[in-house]
Enzyme design. Structure first.
Site, PDB file in Angstrom:
ATOM      1  N   LYS A  37     -26.569 -13.639  -9.587  1.00  0.00           N
ATOM      2  CA  LYS A  37     -27.497 -12.634 -10.374  1.00  0.00           C
ATOM      3  C   LYS A  37     -27.553 -11.985  -8.499  1.00  0.00           C
ATOM      4  O   LYS A  37     -27.372 -12.184  -6.930  1.00  0.00           O
ATOM      5  CB  LYS A  37     -29.006 -13.015 -10.142  1.00  0.00           C
ATOM      6  CG  LYS A  37     -29.886 -12.158  -9.797  1.00  0.00           C
ATOM      7  CD  LYS A  37     -30.755 -12.728  -9.814  1.00  0.00           C
ATOM      8  CE  LYS A  37     -32.399 -11.464 -10.665  1.00  0.00           C
ATOM      9  NZ  LYS A  37     -31.841 -10.247  -9.222  1.00  0.00           N
ATOM     10  N   PHE A  68       2.174   1.881  -3.431  1.00  0.00           N
ATOM     11  CA  PHE A  68       0.877   2.324  -4.354  1.00  0.00           C
ATOM     12  C   PHE A  68       0.862   3.568  -3.983  1.00  0.00           C
ATOM     13  O   PHE A  68       0.488   5.128  -5.065  1.00  0.00           O
ATOM     14  CB  PHE A  68      -0.298   1.806  -3.815  1.00  0.00           C
ATOM     15  CG  PHE A  68      -1.554   1.939  -5.110  1.00  0.00           C
ATOM     16  CD1 PHE A  68      -1.803   1.758  -6.167  1.00  0.00           C
ATOM     17  CD2 PHE A  68      -2.194   2.821  -4.217  1.00  0.00           C
ATOM     18  CE1 PHE A  68      -2.821   1.916  -6.773  1.00  0.00           C
ATOM     19  CE2 PHE A  68      -3.614   3.415  -5.223  1.00  0.00           C
ATOM     20  CZ  PHE A  68      -3.835   3.409  -6.483  1.00  0.00           C
ATOM     21  N   ASP A 104     -26.985  -9.006  -6.147  1.00  0.00           N
ATOM     22  CA  ASP A 104     -27.853  -8.767  -5.705  1.00  0.00           C
ATOM     23  C   ASP A 104     -27.321  -6.709  -5.533  1.00  0.00           C
ATOM     24  O   ASP A 104     -26.568  -6.137  -4.327  1.00  0.00           O
ATOM     25  CB  ASP A 104     -28.665  -8.651  -4.588  1.00  0.00           C
ATOM     26  CG  ASP A 104     -30.019  -7.660  -3.809  1.00  0.00           C
ATOM     27  OD1 ASP A 104     -30.730  -7.321  -4.759  1.00  0.00           O
ATOM     28  OD2 ASP A 104     -30.242  -7.936  -2.842  1.00  0.00           O
ATOM     29  N   CYS A 122     -64.531  -2.808  -8.418  1.00  0.00           N
ATOM     30  CA  CYS A 122     -65.190  -1.485  -8.078  1.00  0.00           C
ATOM     31  C   CYS A 122     -65.856  -1.822  -9.335  1.00  0.00           C
ATOM     32  O   CYS A 122     -64.708  -1.452 -11.172  1.00  0.00           O
ATOM     33  CB  CYS A 122     -65.372  -0.578  -7.359  1.00  0.00           C
ATOM     34  SG  CYS A 122     -66.095   0.618  -7.737  1.00  0.00           S
ATOM     35  N   GLU A 160     -24.932 -17.253 -14.116  1.00  0.00           N
ATOM     36  CA  GLU A 160     -23.988 -16.262 -13.901  1.00  0.00           C
ATOM     37  C   GLU A 160     -24.061 -16.193 -11.989  1.00  0.00           C
ATOM     38  O   GLU A 160     -25.996 -16.116 -11.904  1.00  0.00           O
ATOM     39  CB  GLU A 160     -23.730 -14.942 -14.003  1.00  0.00           C
ATOM     40  CG  GLU A 160     -23.309 -15.677 -15.811  1.00  0.00           C
ATOM     41  CD  GLU A 160     -22.999 -14.106 -17.150  1.00  0.00           C
ATOM     42  OE1 GLU A 160     -23.697 -13.414 -16.415  1.00  0.00           O
ATOM     43  OE2 GLU A 160     -23.130 -14.413 -17.418  1.00  0.00           O
ATOM     44  N   ASP A 216       0.622  -1.228  -0.240  1.00  0.00           N
ATOM     45  CA  ASP A 216      -0.060   0.297   0.413  1.00  0.00           C
ATOM     46  C   ASP A 216       1.277   1.084   0.083  1.00  0.00           C
ATOM     47  O   ASP A 216       0.582   2.447  -0.734  1.00  0.00           O
ATOM     48  CB  ASP A 216      -1.246   0.427   1.044  1.00  0.00           C
ATOM     49  CG  ASP A 216      -1.798  -0.999   1.258  1.00  0.00           C
ATOM     50  OD1 ASP A 216      -1.957  -1.556   0.006  1.00  0.00           O
ATOM     51  OD2 ASP A 216      -2.930  -1.173   2.415  1.00  0.00           O
ATOM     52  N   ALA A 217       2.223   1.439   1.223  1.00  0.00           N
ATOM     53  CA  ALA A 217       3.142   2.432   0.542  1.00  0.00           C
ATOM     54  C   ALA A 217       3.240   2.985  -0.578  1.00  0.00           C
ATOM     55  O   ALA A 217       3.762   3.542  -1.024  1.00  0.00           O
ATOM     56  CB  ALA A 217       3.966   2.397   1.723  1.00  0.00           C
ATOM     57  N   ARG A 277     -29.988   2.097 -14.567  1.00  0.00           N
ATOM     58  CA  ARG A 277     -31.182   1.747 -15.856  1.00  0.00           C
ATOM     59  C   ARG A 277     -32.142   2.676 -15.547  1.00  0.00           C
ATOM     60  O   ARG A 277     -32.551   2.672 -16.480  1.00  0.00           O
ATOM     61  CB  ARG A 277     -31.558   0.103 -14.405  1.00  0.00           C
ATOM     62  CG  ARG A 277     -32.165  -0.452 -15.945  1.00  0.00           C
ATOM     63  CD  ARG A 277     -33.050  -1.762 -14.482  1.00  0.00           C
ATOM     64  NE  ARG A 277     -33.811  -2.840 -15.349  1.00  0.00           N
ATOM     65  CZ  ARG A 277     -35.013  -3.101 -15.693  1.00  0.00           C
ATOM     66  NH1 ARG A 277     -35.793  -1.332 -15.594  1.00  0.00           N
ATOM     67  NH2 ARG A 277     -35.565  -3.370 -16.289  1.00  0.00           N
ATOM     68  N   SER A 313     -36.543  -6.851 -17.957  1.00  0.00           N
ATOM     69  CA  SER A 313     -36.365  -7.725 -17.057  1.00  0.00           C
ATOM     70  C   SER A 313     -36.410  -8.528 -17.185  1.00  0.00           C
ATOM     71  O   SER A 313     -36.672  -9.159 -18.390  1.00  0.00           O
ATOM     72  CB  SER A 313     -37.647  -7.054 -16.300  1.00  0.00           C
ATOM     73  OG  SER A 313     -37.728  -5.279 -15.961  1.00  0.00           O
ATOM     74  N   LEU A 314     -35.558 -10.722 -16.725  1.00  0.00           N
ATOM     75  CA  LEU A 314     -35.815 -11.225 -16.408  1.00  0.00           C
ATOM     76  C   LEU A 314     -36.567 -11.776 -15.616  1.00  0.00           C
ATOM     77  O   LEU A 314     -36.903 -11.038 -14.724  1.00  0.00           O
ATOM     78  CB  LEU A 314     -34.586 -11.991 -16.269  1.00  0.00           C
ATOM     79  CG  LEU A 314     -33.242 -11.438 -16.499  1.00  0.00           C
ATOM     80  CD1 LEU A 314     -32.264 -11.842 -15.512  1.00  0.00           C
ATOM     81  CD2 LEU A 314     -33.178 -12.108 -17.989  1.00  0.00           C
TER      82      LEU A 314
END
Length: 670
Positions: free
Chosen positions: A119, A40, A121, A425, A117, A37-38, A140, A86-87
């Site tokens: 999915k 970088f 979230d 109704c 693959e 890290d140093a 999206r 959409s799927l």
């Protein structure tokens, strides 16, 4: 460093950027860091100093641009080049087998493979590269128009700002927050007396919608790429080829596995049901796709979803709660929907206090009573529902629910049509229906009338200024300015917004009418096939059903809509108000390639791939990536490749670039 001239600085900057990009790729994509890290940080500080010394050498794809730019006032709208569909969902092995059978019925090909693959979230995004540099990122949105989140996406370290291939690319990916990072952010928020995020997905979405990109940069978001929509130079035969190419370019692609048949797909899905918790990010299922891109093109899509892919959703999370009451809500079609009012319970990362009961039959089948202890479930974004009653916990105090005989809003007699599960109704003028219909009419995807929201609609109905959405166009400013929270300026803005909506595209007007089952995609399809509302009204059910993407349910709904005198009167008043109820001549002219599919191959001299795609789609045609029996034209440039041979074998009409230009000119003249 101070003795550097501009030319030497340019070379030094280029070298530093390359080292930093390689370090970011190994750390954030391969999870295999090669420097500390140093080290970088030292590279980054050297680059920042040089760019400060020579600010004219700063580029948008420099690693220093990830830290966040100026605070935005608002997000710009971005129109997607291809609609984000959409799927369809599946929840068990049998539904996956049904998916495979539907594919088999729609193609003669027998040897296709699947790719499975994760999915994820998270938050779906569109990503564009120009000349190999990251150019734009967008949400999206509604599938057709999203929001420009470019500055926030630059802060995602696993997204390369520059790739090896100097080309135009459009990709799709899922932005997500790891579980560990989610815990870190929530701990920090609680320490600062801020409300914790409900779940990683909400946190990711909230981060991407920050107007200050420095906030997004502080949250260590990640992205996994799952699709390549277009490439200005290359063509691919399979989805796996696409993934191999994307990995070569430095992208972090979604986990994937090839499956020879649907039974292997089912095994993979069942395996990941057990393994999902081993991941450091949330997945709510798997996505199953056809590997062969030409076969995808052949199978096509419905108005809502592709026929070549399906989501397999994991079993929903479940908890127990108590039904405190059952309430009735009314939709714009008059449907009475029972909803369970629950004792609040934490479920799938959010607090749940209501659950849908669907209809009267569902309540009776599950024997749900007020006071019952019930099992509630919620999967992903699905509305919570009652799975079953735990009857062992009944004590006799529970009350059976009876569907009302009269509308709870207007008092009219309700009716349940024979063969239907939904009670409705029958009063078309019912205030609840009227409000929902007007809200739909003014919504963004429909007439997009800004300033006309639920509160104003309530006032307009209460003061009897309108009875339906057509009345909006006969309102004057003086009708509005004395209403609550409506002064001179606000009332002027609303009347101007109403006036401006008269020229909306024809397909949006069709959608705005609120015809049952006619979504935005179906409305667009109808507008491509009928040039006016009179033509659509005159269409027979059989004629409608013959249109691709319009089935018997939608066809019957359209016929029933125009059979109602009140609906015909509404349309007459919209016409009187000057609403655009037909395709304009300019739209007609632009649709001269309607229904035609074009494939482009080889190097074009006078157009880029994005330019020809725009030309075709603006004229109503479709630019697709693979040659199939449904292709109408193959347009060839220099070194056309294998698509040329396949088009010859299938008897597809082949055009040179000059012949394609001539086709456009001839069609436009007509």
């Amino acid at each position: 460093m101070n003795n550097l001239n501009k030319e030497k600085a340019k070379k030094k900057i280029a070298a530093l950027r390359e080292k930093i990009r390689e370090a970011e790729y190994r750390y954030f994509v391969l999870d295999d860091p090669q420097i500390s890290d140093a080290e970088f940080d030292k590279l980054m500080q050297d680059l920042i100093k040089l760019e400060n010394q020579f600010p004219e050498l700063i580029t948008a794809d420099s690693p220093t641009q990830r830290v966040g730019g100026e605070v935005l006032d608002e997000f710009e709208k971005v129109e997607h080049s291809t609609e984000m569909l959409s799927l369809d969902n599946s929840f068990n092995a049998e539904e996956l087998r049904d998916f495979e059978q539907r594919i088999a019925k729609n193609t003669a090909q027998k040897d296709y493979q699947f790719v499975v693959e994760h999915k994820i979230d998270g938050l779906s995004a569109v990503i564009r590269y120009q000349d190999g540099s990251f150019q734009l990122g967008a949400t999206r949105g509604n599938g057709e128009v999203g929001e420009n989140i470019t500055e926030n996406m630059k802060t995602i370290r696993s997204l390369p700002l520059k790739i090896k291939d100097k080309a135009e690319l459009e990709l799709r990916g899922e932005i997500y927050l790891s579980k560990s990072e989610f815990e870190r952010i929530n701990q920090q928020r609680l320490e600062n007396d801020e409300k914790a995020f409900a779940n990683p997905r909400n946190a990711a979405a909230g981060s991407m919608r920050q107007l200050d990109s420095k906030i997004a940069a502080s949250r260590r978001l990640s992205i996994l790429i799952y699709d390549l929509i277009s490439h200005s130079e290359k063509e691919f035969a399979t989805h796996l080829e696409v993934f191999f190419y994307l990995k070569e370019q430095g992208f972090n692609v979604n986990w994937h596995k090839k499956a020879a048949g649907i039974e292997e797909v089912i095994e993979i899905c069942q395996e990941w049901e057990e393994k999902r918790e081993s991941l450091d990010f949330e997945i709510d299922g798997l996505v199953v796709k056809i590997n062969d891109l030409a076969l995808r093109e052949e199978l096509g899509s419905t108005a809502r979803s592709p026929r070549w892919a399906i989501a397999y959703k994991f079993p929903a999370q479940q908890k127990t709660s108590r039904v405190k009451d059952i309430e009735i809500s009314l939709g714009r079609t008059g449907a009475l929907t029972p909803t369970a009012v629950l004792e609040a319970v934490e479920l799938a990362g959010s607090t749940v206090s209501r659950a849908t009961l669907h209809n009267e039959d569902e309540i009776k089948r599950k024997d749900i009573r007020i006071g019952d202890t019930v099992l509630v479930q919620k999967a992903g974004d699905v509305i919570p529902e009652v799975v079953k009653v735990i009857k062992e916990k009944r004590d006799g105090s529970e009350k059976e629910f009876e569907m009302p005989e009269h509308c709870p809003v207007c008092g009219s007699k309700v009716k349940r049509p024979e063969g239907e599960a939904v009670t409705r109704c029958t009063n078309i003028s019912c205030p609840a229906q009227r409000k929902e219909k007007i809200l739909h009419f003014v919504s963004r995807d429909a007439m997009n009338i800004e300033g006309v929201g639920p509160a104003l609609i309530d006032q307009l109905l209460e003061h009897q200024l309108i009875d339906d959405y057509a009345d909006l166009y006969f309102l004057k400013q003086h009708h509005l300015k004395d209403l609550e929270r409506m002064g001179e300026k606000s009332s002027q803005n609303v009347t101007e917004a109403i006036r401006a909506s008269k020229d909306r595209e024809f397909f949006r007007v069709i959608y705005a009418l609120g015809i049952r089952h006619v979504g935005l995609g179906a409305a667009r399809t109808l507008s491509n096939n009928y040039s006016s509302i009179e033509q659509l009204r005159a269409a027979s059910s059989q004629e409608l059903e013959e249109i691709d993407e319009i089935g018997p349910v939608i066809a019957d709904s359209i016929i029933n809509f125009f059979a109602e005198k009140q609906n015909r009167d509404l349309i007459s008043r919209l016409k009187q108000a000057g609403i655009n109820l037909s395709r304009e001549e300019s739209e007609e002219k632009e649709e001269f390639l309607a229904g035609l599919k074009f494939v482009f191959t080889g190097s074009l001299n006078d157009f880029t791939r994005s330019e020809v795609k725009d030309l075709v789609e603006k004229a109503g045609g479709r630019s697709v990536s693979a040659v199939s029996s449904k292709t109408d034209y193959l347009v060839i440039g220099d070194n056309p490749g294998s698509k040329y041979q396949k088009a010859q074998e299938l008897g597809i009409e082949i055009l040179t670039e000059s012949e394609f230009k001539q086709l456009l000119e001839n069609k436009e003249e007509k």
